[in-house]
Design an enzyme around this catalytic site. Structure first.
Site, PDB file in Angstrom:
ATOM      1  N   VAL A  86       0.843  -1.196   0.000  1.00  0.00           N
ATOM      2  CA  VAL A  86       0.000   0.000   0.000  1.00  0.00           C
ATOM      3  C   VAL A  86       0.879   1.247   0.000  1.00  0.00           C
ATOM      4  O   VAL A  86       1.767   1.387   0.832  1.00  0.00           O
ATOM      5  CB  VAL A  86      -0.927  -0.005   1.242  1.00  0.00           C
ATOM      6  CG1 VAL A  86      -1.745   1.273   1.301  1.00  0.00           C
ATOM      7  CG2 VAL A  86      -1.822  -1.236   1.210  1.00  0.00           C
ATOM      8  N   LYS A  87       0.625   2.124  -0.992  1.00  0.00           N
ATOM      9  CA  LYS A  87       1.458   3.322  -1.112  1.00  0.00           C
ATOM     10  C   LYS A  87       0.695   4.507  -0.516  1.00  0.00           C
ATOM     11  O   LYS A  87      -0.462   4.769  -0.882  1.00  0.00           O
ATOM     12  CB  LYS A  87       1.726   3.549  -2.599  1.00  0.00           C
ATOM     13  CG  LYS A  87       2.989   4.318  -2.911  1.00  0.00           C
ATOM     14  CD  LYS A  87       3.190   4.275  -4.425  1.00  0.00           C
ATOM     15  CE  LYS A  87       4.373   5.068  -4.863  1.00  0.00           C
ATOM     16  NZ  LYS A  87       4.336   5.326  -6.301  1.00  0.00           N
ATOM     17  N   LEU A  88       1.355   5.206   0.394  1.00  0.00           N
ATOM     18  CA  LEU A  88       0.739   6.374   1.031  1.00  0.00           C
ATOM     19  C   LEU A  88       1.706   7.548   0.947  1.00  0.00           C
ATOM     20  O   LEU A  88       2.912   7.373   1.140  1.00  0.00           O
ATOM     21  CB  LEU A  88       0.432   6.080   2.512  1.00  0.00           C
ATOM     22  CG  LEU A  88      -0.614   4.997   2.830  1.00  0.00           C
ATOM     23  CD1 LEU A  88      -0.672   4.756   4.340  1.00  0.00           C
ATOM     24  CD2 LEU A  88      -1.991   5.410   2.312  1.00  0.00           C
TER      25      LEU A  88
END
Ligand code: E4P
Length: 227
Positions: A86-88
């Site tokens: 998951v890219k944040l």
């Protein structure tokens, strides 16, 4: 240093996979928009990429703005396939969301990192990957490679055991535009470079390789002609 491809285009990923040296994929909303994909088709498209790259990490970015929504997105996106990361984007909400997601075994790639303090905060929150950008510094006439070196030195100074699901933090040199960026990122000790296909192709080619090959082919033709 491992190579990831920075794209959401399935054909580009297929081509890079065919080279036999791809270690992962990073996507972002701009890269997805370039594919012409729709909002409703987003998760299906990301699932296709994750399946195509089974066993390799595939970063899928959330555009949520609150901690709750980032956590909900993170849980949903990571459930698409076991290799989804998951890219944040680095911000207070994303740090809090990363803490929760990391404690649940979800791998987070913290993106849009432009400084060592941002990177250290991300690693402490539980990010598995940290993505300092090079090219966007160069775009504003600053030294992206210098900043990358500082981030790598600071993060690699410490042991991140217990902070994220794999007990280790890898630095992804991002916003890579040229073979020079790739060489310098490796010299600086980046763990990974995520590179668009056009720049990967430039990394592969060299005029002296082409010239050498032409010479060898011509010589081989002579040998064949001699029987
Ligand atoms: C990183 O993961 C980003 O997707 C990417 O490298 C950004 O690159 P750009 O600055 O060329 O848009």
């Amino acid at each position: 240093m491992k190579f990831f491809i920075d794209t959401a285009d399935l054909d580009e990923i297929r081509e890079a996979l065919s080279w036999g040296c791809l270690a992962g994929v990073t996507t972002n909303p701009s890269l997805y928009a370039k594919t012409g994909g729709s909002l409703s088709g987003f998760e299906e498209h990301m699932t296709k990429i994750a399946r195509l790259c089974e066993g390799l990490p595939v970063s899928v970015e959330s555009c949520a703005k609150t901690v709750e929504d980032m956590v909900a997105d993170g849980r949903r996106l990571s459930a698409l396939a076991p290799n989804v990361v998951v890219k944040l984007p680095v911000c207070a909400e994303a740090l809090a969301a990363t803490r929760t997601l990391a404690s649940e075994g979800v791998r987070v790639n913290m993106t849009l990192v432009f400084s060592a303090p941002q990177a250290l905060l991300a690693a402490n929150a539980g990010a598995r990957y940290i993505s300092p950008f090079i090219g966007r510094f160069d775009d504003i006439s600053e030294d992206g490679l210098d900043q990358l070196g500082t981030v790598i030195a600071c993060v690699h100074n410490y042991d991140w055991a217990g902070r994220n699901p794999d007990d280790t933090v890898e630095i992804i040199a991002a916003s890579v535009r040229t073979p020079h960026h790739v060489t310098q990122a490796a010299l600086l000790g980046a763990d990974i470079a995520t590179v668009p296909l056009a720049a990967l192709r430039k990394c592969l080619r060299h005029p002296l390789t082409d010239q050498g090959l032409t010479g060898f082919d011509a010589a081989w033709e002579k040998v064949r002609a001699q029987g």
